[in-house]
Design a protein around this motif. Structure first.
Motif, PDB file in Angstrom:
ATOM      1  N   GLU A 222       2.699  35.238 -30.004  1.00  0.00           N
ATOM      2  CA  GLU A 222       3.842  34.481 -30.544  1.00  0.00           C
ATOM      3  C   GLU A 222       4.092  33.209 -29.730  1.00  0.00           C
ATOM      4  O   GLU A 222       4.436  32.169 -30.286  1.00  0.00           O
ATOM      5  CB  GLU A 222       5.105  35.354 -30.578  1.00  0.00           C
ATOM      6  N   LEU A 223       3.906  33.311 -28.423  1.00  0.00           N
ATOM      7  CA  LEU A 223       4.067  32.108 -27.589  1.00  0.00           C
ATOM      8  C   LEU A 223       3.029  31.052 -27.968  1.00  0.00           C
ATOM      9  O   LEU A 223       3.337  29.858 -28.036  1.00  0.00           O
ATOM     10  CB  LEU A 223       3.929  32.458 -26.101  1.00  0.00           C
ATOM     11  N   ALA A 224       1.800  31.523 -28.212  1.00  0.00           N
ATOM     12  CA  ALA A 224       0.731  30.581 -28.568  1.00  0.00           C
ATOM     13  C   ALA A 224       1.032  29.912 -29.912  1.00  0.00           C
ATOM     14  O   ALA A 224       0.654  28.762 -30.134  1.00  0.00           O
ATOM     15  CB  ALA A 224      -0.615  31.309 -28.613  1.00  0.00           C
ATOM     16  N   ARG A 225       1.738  30.670 -30.804  1.00  0.00           N
ATOM     17  CA  ARG A 225       2.097  30.087 -32.108  1.00  0.00           C
ATOM     18  C   ARG A 225       3.350  29.212 -31.997  1.00  0.00           C
ATOM     19  O   ARG A 225       3.732  28.544 -32.948  1.00  0.00           O
ATOM     20  CB  ARG A 225       2.422  31.216 -33.110  1.00  0.00           C
ATOM     21  N   GLY A 226       4.035  29.301 -30.850  1.00  0.00           N
ATOM     22  CA  GLY A 226       5.294  28.573 -30.704  1.00  0.00           C
ATOM     23  C   GLY A 226       6.424  29.204 -31.485  1.00  0.00           C
ATOM     24  O   GLY A 226       7.398  28.537 -31.835  1.00  0.00           O
ATOM     25  N   ALA A 227       6.305  30.506 -31.768  1.00  0.00           N
ATOM     26  CA  ALA A 227       7.310  31.208 -32.573  1.00  0.00           C
ATOM     27  C   ALA A 227       8.324  31.891 -31.653  1.00  0.00           C
ATOM     28  O   ALA A 227       8.067  32.973 -31.128  1.00  0.00           O
ATOM     29  CB  ALA A 227       6.629  32.235 -33.479  1.00  0.00           C
ATOM     30  N   MET A 228       9.469  31.256 -31.480  1.00  0.00           N
ATOM     31  CA  MET A 228      10.405  31.741 -30.473  1.00  0.00           C
ATOM     32  C   MET A 228      11.026  33.090 -30.818  1.00  0.00           C
ATOM     33  O   MET A 228      11.058  33.997 -29.989  1.00  0.00           O
ATOM     34  CB  MET A 228      11.505  30.717 -30.223  1.00  0.00           C
ATOM     35  N   ASP A 229      11.544  33.234 -32.042  1.00  0.00           N
ATOM     36  CA  ASP A 229      12.246  34.479 -32.371  1.00  0.00           C
ATOM     37  C   ASP A 229      11.343  35.707 -32.240  1.00  0.00           C
ATOM     38  O   ASP A 229      11.736  36.698 -31.604  1.00  0.00           O
ATOM     39  CB  ASP A 229      12.866  34.400 -33.773  1.00  0.00           C
ATOM     40  N   PRO A 230      10.145  35.673 -32.839  1.00  0.00           N
ATOM     41  CA  PRO A 230       9.263  36.849 -32.663  1.00  0.00           C
ATOM     42  C   PRO A 230       8.876  37.069 -31.201  1.00  0.00           C
ATOM     43  O   PRO A 230       8.705  38.217 -30.774  1.00  0.00           O
ATOM     44  CB  PRO A 230       8.023  36.495 -33.499  1.00  0.00           C
ATOM     45  N   ALA A 231       8.757  35.981 -30.437  1.00  0.00           N
ATOM     46  CA  ALA A 231       8.418  36.134 -29.010  1.00  0.00           C
ATOM     47  C   ALA A 231       9.549  36.848 -28.275  1.00  0.00           C
ATOM     48  O   ALA A 231       9.312  37.750 -27.458  1.00  0.00           O
ATOM     49  CB  ALA A 231       8.142  34.768 -28.384  1.00  0.00           C
ATOM     50  N   VAL A 232      10.781  36.469 -28.577  1.00  0.00           N
ATOM     51  CA  VAL A 232      11.934  37.141 -27.957  1.00  0.00           C
ATOM     52  C   VAL A 232      11.971  38.614 -28.385  1.00  0.00           C
ATOM     53  O   VAL A 232      12.251  39.501 -27.563  1.00  0.00           O
ATOM     54  CB  VAL A 232      13.259  36.417 -28.319  1.00  0.00           C
ATOM     55  N   ARG A 233      11.633  38.875 -29.651  1.00  0.00           N
ATOM     56  CA  ARG A 233      11.613  40.279 -30.121  1.00  0.00           C
ATOM     57  C   ARG A 233      10.578  41.095 -29.341  1.00  0.00           C
ATOM     58  O   ARG A 233      10.804  42.264 -29.022  1.00  0.00           O
ATOM     59  CB  ARG A 233      11.324  40.338 -31.621  1.00  0.00           C
ATOM     60  N   ALA A 234       9.433  40.475 -29.050  1.00  0.00           N
ATOM     61  CA  ALA A 234       8.397  41.188 -28.278  1.00  0.00           C
ATOM     62  C   ALA A 234       8.900  41.507 -26.872  1.00  0.00           C
ATOM     63  O   ALA A 234       8.631  42.592 -26.338  1.00  0.00           O
ATOM     64  CB  ALA A 234       7.121  40.351 -28.226  1.00  0.00           C
ATOM     65  N   VAL A 235       9.649  40.576 -26.275  1.00  0.00           N
ATOM     66  CA  VAL A 235      10.218  40.819 -24.937  1.00  0.00           C
ATOM     67  C   VAL A 235      11.193  41.997 -24.992  1.00  0.00           C
ATOM     68  O   VAL A 235      11.181  42.882 -24.129  1.00  0.00           O
ATOM     69  CB  VAL A 235      10.928  39.556 -24.394  1.00  0.00           C
ATOM     70  N   LYS A 236      12.012  42.030 -26.050  1.00  0.00           N
ATOM     71  CA  LYS A 236      12.987  43.119 -26.171  1.00  0.00           C
ATOM     72  C   LYS A 236      12.293  44.450 -26.480  1.00  0.00           C
ATOM     73  O   LYS A 236      12.707  45.500 -25.965  1.00  0.00           O
ATOM     74  CB  LYS A 236      14.002  42.794 -27.270  1.00  0.00           C
ATOM     75  N   ALA A 237      11.266  44.405 -27.317  1.00  0.00           N
ATOM     76  CA  ALA A 237      10.531  45.637 -27.657  1.00  0.00           C
ATOM     77  C   ALA A 237       9.883  46.236 -26.412  1.00  0.00           C
ATOM     78  O   ALA A 237       9.798  47.455 -26.264  1.00  0.00           O
ATOM     79  CB  ALA A 237       9.473  45.334 -28.722  1.00  0.00           C
ATOM     80  N   HIS A 238       9.441  45.361 -25.486  1.00  0.00           N
ATOM     81  CA  HIS A 238       8.812  45.808 -24.240  1.00  0.00           C
ATOM     82  C   HIS A 238       9.726  46.769 -23.482  1.00  0.00           C
ATOM     83  O   HIS A 238       9.280  47.760 -22.920  1.00  0.00           O
ATOM     84  CB  HIS A 238       8.505  44.576 -23.397  1.00  0.00           C
ATOM     85  N   ARG A 239      11.003  46.464 -23.503  1.00  0.00           N
ATOM     86  CA  ARG A 239      11.954  47.269 -22.723  1.00  0.00           C
ATOM     87  C   ARG A 239      12.016  48.712 -23.219  1.00  0.00           C
ATOM     88  O   ARG A 239      12.220  49.639 -22.438  1.00  0.00           O
ATOM     89  CB  ARG A 239      13.328  46.627 -22.816  1.00  0.00           C
ATOM     90  N   HIS A 240      11.866  48.878 -24.518  1.00  0.00           N
ATOM     91  CA  HIS A 240      12.009  50.220 -25.102  1.00  0.00           C
ATOM     92  C   HIS A 240      10.670  50.848 -25.463  1.00  0.00           C
ATOM     93  O   HIS A 240      10.649  51.911 -26.073  1.00  0.00           O
ATOM     94  CB  HIS A 240      12.918  50.166 -26.324  1.00  0.00           C
ATOM     95  N   ALA A 241       9.591  50.141 -25.135  1.00  0.00           N
ATOM     96  CA  ALA A 241       8.286  50.648 -25.543  1.00  0.00           C
ATOM     97  C   ALA A 241       7.968  51.979 -24.861  1.00  0.00           C
ATOM     98  O   ALA A 241       8.208  52.139 -23.673  1.00  0.00           O
ATOM     99  CB  ALA A 241       7.203  49.615 -25.196  1.00  0.00           C
ATOM    100  N   GLY A 242       7.483  52.906 -25.626  1.00  0.00           N
ATOM    101  CA  GLY A 242       7.084  54.193 -25.062  1.00  0.00           C
ATOM    102  C   GLY A 242       5.957  54.767 -25.896  1.00  0.00           C
ATOM    103  O   GLY A 242       5.625  54.205 -26.933  1.00  0.00           O
ATOM    104  N   PRO A 243       5.371  55.842 -25.465  1.00  0.00           N
ATOM    105  CA  PRO A 243       4.283  56.447 -26.227  1.00  0.00           C
ATOM    106  C   PRO A 243       4.796  56.988 -27.550  1.00  0.00           C
ATOM    107  O   PRO A 243       5.904  57.499 -27.612  1.00  0.00           O
ATOM    108  CB  PRO A 243       3.798  57.589 -25.326  1.00  0.00           C
ATOM    109  N   ARG A 244       4.024  56.799 -28.577  1.00  0.00           N
ATOM    110  CA  ARG A 244       4.450  57.308 -29.896  1.00  0.00           C
ATOM    111  C   ARG A 244       3.483  58.369 -30.379  1.00  0.00           C
ATOM    112  O   ARG A 244       2.388  58.438 -29.948  1.00  0.00           O
ATOM    113  CB  ARG A 244       4.494  56.170 -30.910  1.00  0.00           C
TER     114      ARG A 244
END
Ligand SMILES: [Zn+2]
Length: 244
Positions: A222-244
């Motif tokens: 997302e950073l490479a695409r310059g897409a800020m909102d999805p990039a921020v979502r990826a940062v937030k998803a990182h916090r809650h990421a766990g094994p599924r």
């Protein structure tokens, strides 16, 4: 390197006291940087630390402050002082067990929340300035510059089976991300946060770190695409990421 108070590290560009209310004291800096070195594998449990004078110079604080901080860490059981010809200050052989006992859920959560804010802010700050691709070129092309090293870390994380190396790469990713998005001063600031986090309880399990690595990959895309909102979502998803 050392400011008038002799208290703060060799920061450049940013005054971390503005960012965090206050910067770390010399003792906190010593603790967090030693913890970070253990996490990054540059010293291992049982290894001898550099002399206090060397640490003082590296951290830009006074030698007496380093000596006091090392003494306090010995009392906490994190370090081990040995006398004699082969003496010195050593990382405790049971470092992980001592850290596990220091578990402080409240402080860990507060630092985690602050680190999340820092990364969201950095992503917004850098949005649109990192792409580097010529029109029509795919992300990841030869002009991708600041993100290349981060992509290499994501790949290394995918390939390793060693839990310690996985944690090392996870920490390195966030340090290098801070550097890529905010510069050297912000890397130092992230190092303070991550080093303190290393001392607040047991490290995340390998399965969690692997799940987080998917968020790293998404973030870089997302950073490479310059897409800020999805990039921020990826940062937030990182916090809650766990094994599924
Ligand atoms: Zn991560």
């Amino acid at each position: 390197m050392v400011n008038a108070a002799g208290k703060f590290g060799p920061y450049t560009g940013w005054d971390t006291r503005v960012l965090a209310g206050r910067g770390p004291t010399g003792a906190e800096l010593v603790r967090s940087r030693i913890a970070l070195r253990v996490r990054l594998g540059s010293v291992a449990p049982g290894d001898r630390l550099p002399d206090a004078g060397v640490l003082a110079e590296e951290l830009g604080i006074s030698e007496i402050t380093v000596r006091r901080a090392l003494e306090a860490m010995c009392q906490d059981g994190l370090l081990d002082r040995r006398r004699g010809r082969a003496g010195g200050t050593f990382v405790a052989t049971d470092w992980d067990a001592v850290v596990a006992v220091m578990y402080d859920a409240e402080e860990a959560a507060a630092l985690d929340a602050f680190h999340l804010l820092l990364e969201c802010g950095l992503v917004a700050h850098a949005a649109g300035e990192l792409t580097g691709e010529l029109p029509g070129e795919l992300p990841g092309g030869p002009l991708d510059g600041p993100l290349d090293g981060l992509r290499a870390l994501v790949q290394e994380m995918d390939l390793t089976d060693d839990p310690a190396q996985l944690l090392e790469l996870e920490t390195r990713f966030h340090l290098d991300l801070a550097q890529a998005l905010g510069g050297a001063g912000i890397r130092e600031f992230a190092a303070d946060l991550l080093g303190r986090q290393c001392l607040l309880g047991p490290a995340p399990a390998p399965a969690h770190v692997r799940a987080r690595n998917r968020c790293h990959a998404d973030l870089l895309d997302e950073l490479a695409r310059g897409a800020m909102d999805p990039a921020v979502r990826a940062v937030k998803a990182h916090r809650h990421a766990g094994p599924r």
